[in-house]
Design a protein around this motif. Structure first.
Motif, PDB file in Angstrom:
ATOM      1  N   ASP A   1       7.557   9.959  68.837  1.00 23.44           N
ATOM      2  CA  ASP A   1       7.574   8.502  69.037  1.00 23.44           C
ATOM      3  C   ASP A   1       7.233   8.184  70.490  1.00 23.44           C
ATOM      4  OD1 ASP A   1       8.227   5.746  68.416  1.00 23.44           O
ATOM      5  OD2 ASP A   1      10.117   6.053  69.486  1.00 23.44           O
TER       6      ASP A   1
ATOM      7  N   PHE B   1       5.358   3.033  64.947  1.00 22.27           N
ATOM      8  CA  PHE B   1       5.973   1.966  65.747  1.00 22.27           C
ATOM      9  C   PHE B   1       5.038   1.456  66.838  1.00 22.27           C
ATOM     10  CE2 PHE B   1       9.237   4.721  64.027  1.00 22.27           C
ATOM     11  CZ  PHE B   1       9.907   3.797  63.235  1.00 22.27           C
ATOM     12  N   ASN B   2       3.899   2.092  66.986  1.00 18.97           N
ATOM     13  CA  ASN B   2       2.908   1.642  67.971  1.00 18.97           C
ATOM     14  C   ASN B   2       1.732   1.046  67.211  1.00 18.97           C
ATOM     15  OD1 ASN B   2       4.459   4.013  69.113  1.00 18.97           O
ATOM     16  ND2 ASN B   2       3.472   3.234  70.939  1.00 18.97           N
TER      17      ASN B   2
ATOM     18  N   ILE C   1      14.459   8.206  64.568  1.00 14.54           N
ATOM     19  CA  ILE C   1      13.820   7.555  65.707  1.00 14.54           C
ATOM     20  C   ILE C   1      14.601   6.296  66.037  1.00 14.54           C
ATOM     21  CG2 ILE C   1      11.715   6.384  66.477  1.00 14.54           C
ATOM     22  CD1 ILE C   1      10.178   8.372  64.812  1.00 14.54           C
TER      23      ILE C   1
ATOM     24  N   SER D   1       5.281   9.522  62.942  1.00 18.83           N
ATOM     25  CA  SER D   1       6.151   8.805  63.891  1.00 18.83           C
ATOM     26  C   SER D   1       5.383   7.860  64.806  1.00 18.83           C
ATOM     27  CB  SER D   1       6.942   9.805  64.729  1.00 18.83           C
ATOM     28  OG  SER D   1       7.692  10.635  63.898  1.00 18.83           O
TER      29      SER D   1
ATOM     30  N   ARG E   1      14.257   6.336  73.037  1.00 19.15           N
ATOM     31  CA  ARG E   1      12.905   6.681  73.485  1.00 19.15           C
ATOM     32  C   ARG E   1      12.832   6.893  75.000  1.00 19.15           C
ATOM     33  NH1 ARG E   1       8.329   2.312  72.064  1.00 19.15           N
ATOM     34  NH2 ARG E   1       8.093   3.245  70.019  1.00 19.15           N
TER      35      ARG E   1
ATOM     36  N   ASN F   1      14.399   3.099  68.550  1.00 21.98           N
ATOM     37  CA  ASN F   1      13.608   2.374  69.552  1.00 21.98           C
ATOM     38  C   ASN F   1      13.945   0.889  69.467  1.00 21.98           C
ATOM     39  OD1 ASN F   1      12.227   1.498  67.274  1.00 21.98           O
ATOM     40  ND2 ASN F   1      10.650   3.064  67.472  1.00 21.98           N
TER      41      ASN F   1
ATOM     42  N   LYS G   1      11.793  11.903  67.984  1.00 15.83           N
ATOM     43  CA  LYS G   1      11.925  11.149  69.240  1.00 15.83           C
ATOM     44  C   LYS G   1      10.776  11.491  70.201  1.00 15.83           C
ATOM     45  CE  LYS G   1      14.107  10.973  73.575  1.00 15.83           C
ATOM     46  NZ  LYS G   1      15.249  10.885  74.455  1.00 15.83           N
TER      47      LYS G   1
END
Ligand code: GDP
Length: 424
Positions: free
Chosen positions: A20, A59-60, A42, A56, A418, A44, A17
């Motif tokens: 992330d 996700f971006n 995680i 991690s 998040r 989000n 977390k």
């Protein structure tokens, strides 16, 4: 600038977390050790994910995710995780895999399972992901680096040699069928082709990135107490989860290292065997276990119920010290909202003597916790965004832990999502 996120305890502290969250302000996220044997949970906007090998930062979409040379690379596990993330609607992540990463072989997983089976009651509680045989081979120099899979002669020669040892074990120690060389070569060649688009010289890439002033995040797996040198050996893992190993396992220069963020929970949890001084049992344990984390304290990789206990300041102080932590992220504070009183372990008693430093394993096994009880706050703190808005007893709890650990608590996490975070 390279920041490192690591666990202060036995793993599962909530590093995923925090990574992330901080990935949003990073250009590159790097895994530097371990393999598919643990999991970061995680949660989000895309959903709930248990990542085992993927960094991690996936996700971006602007983040470059790197698998460093120190990682135990299970090619199939990595690619299927990548597929799973994309299928869940996440934009295809940027991924680079070090050509120097060692490859997890199918026989590592088999040998891990057979050995645990053979050890029976004396087993290590391995996740059976092949980690111990893998690192054993790496340091015995019979492992394979990813780059070696692209040279057919080298691959054949290395595997012939490795199988001469592995098949002796298969046959005589474990009484299992031998591994077929030709089938293994075909399998590994196929995997090498599938991962080829991601393979590169990540060392050069990361050194250039450091020189260009990119923001890099190193992501550790497990925690201090699972370090083979500084943890509760032999109930440890096989690669170092310490920030000090970060530059080696990731392949970044020492001069670029900055903050070390040690993650710890507001209570203790532990998957696997070994001494766990503040462990709770029975109803008290169950009450904490079902409230912990986002879905109760059950392993992200194995689904096993985690052992749970009160916060252990002795172990955490040591954990932060060995990580060289510059600050702490304290997670799962919200979980403790049901308690009138919260015991905190401030020292150990070993053979009638009070001890405040973390001892070697044979002594640790005899340690009894010395508790001090702090008043609870008896309410839900999720949704609170500012430290000063927390109930007074929750603030006192955090401040007391901070004093006991001796490292500033910069982040207080009060929920699995998040955005459920308090920055101090
Ligand atoms: P990691 O391996 O260190 O990333 O930790 P895990 O993901 O295995 O375990 C941490 C658990 O705590 C997961 O279920 C997270 O979703 C959850 N989590 C993280 N921070 C918080 C928090 O502040 N509150 C709650 N309730 N759960 C959290």
């Amino acid at each position: 600038m390279v920041r490192t996120i690591v666990g202060a305890n036995w793993g599962d502290e909530g590093k995923g977390k925090i990574t992330d969250m901080l990935a949003g302000e990073s250009d590159i996220v790097v895994r530097f050790q371990g393999g598919a044997n643990a999991g970061h949970t995680i949660i989000n906007d895309y959903g709930r994910f248990a990542l085992h090998l993927l960094p991690s930062g996936v996700f971006n979409p602007s983040v470059v995710n790197v698998i460093g040379p120190g990682v135990a690379l299970d090619i199939e596990a990595l690619l299927s995780e990548l597929e799973g993330v994309v299928q869940a609607g996440v934009p295809t992540p940027q991924l680079l895999v070090s050509e120097r990463a060692q490859v997890m072989m199918p026989y590592h997983v088999q040998l891990d399972c057979y050995e645990e089976e053979r050890l029976g009651a004396h087993s290590f509680g391995s996740t059976k992901s092949g980690i111990a045989p893998f690192y054993g081979d790496k340091y015995q120099k019979i492992g394979l680096q990813l780059c070696q899979l692209y040279y057919p002669d080298v691959l054949r020669e290395k595997l012939e040699h490795a199988l001469s040892i592995k098949n002796a074990l298969m046959e005589h120690l474990y009484h299992k069928p031998p591994i077929d060389l030709e089938a293994l070569i075909t399998h590994m060649t196929g995997l090498a082709e599938r991962i080829r688009p991601y393979v590169c010289d990540t060392n050069r890439y990361l050194h250039e990135a450091c020189k260009a002033g990119k923001r890099i995040l190193l992501e550790g797996q497990l925690g201090t107490l699972r370090d083979p040198d500084h943890g509760i050996y032999p109930m440890t893992t096989s690669s170092s989860p310490l920030a000090g190993y970060g530059p080696v396992g990731a392949g970044v220069p020492l001069w670029a290292m900055s903050d070390v963020i040690a993650v710890t929970k507001a209570y203790s949890s532990c998957v696997g065997s070994g001494p766990f001084t503040t462990e709770l049992f029975g109803e008290e344990a169950q009450a904490l276990r079902i409230r912990g984390g986002d879905k109760g304290e059950f392993g992200a990789k194995t689904g096993r119920p985690r052992r749970v206990g009160w916060f252990d300041a002795v172990a955490t102080r040591y954990g932060c010290m060995m990580q060289g932590a510059t600050y702490v992220a304290l997670t799962n504070l919200d979980v403790l909202g049901y308690l009138e009183q919260i015991p905190v372990c401030v020292a150990y008693e070993i053979d009638g003597e009070r001890i405040e430093h973390f001892p070697v394993t044979p002594l640790l096994e005899r340690a009894k916790p010395v508790y001090e009880a702090l008043p609870g706050w008896m309410c839900d703190t999720r949704g609170i965004k500012r430290f000063e808005d927390l109930p007074e007893n929750a603030r006192r709890y955090v401040e007391t832990l901070e004093k006991l650990i001796g490292v500033p608590v910069r982040f207080v996490s009060n929920g699995p999502r998040r955005d459920e975070i308090i920055v101090r």
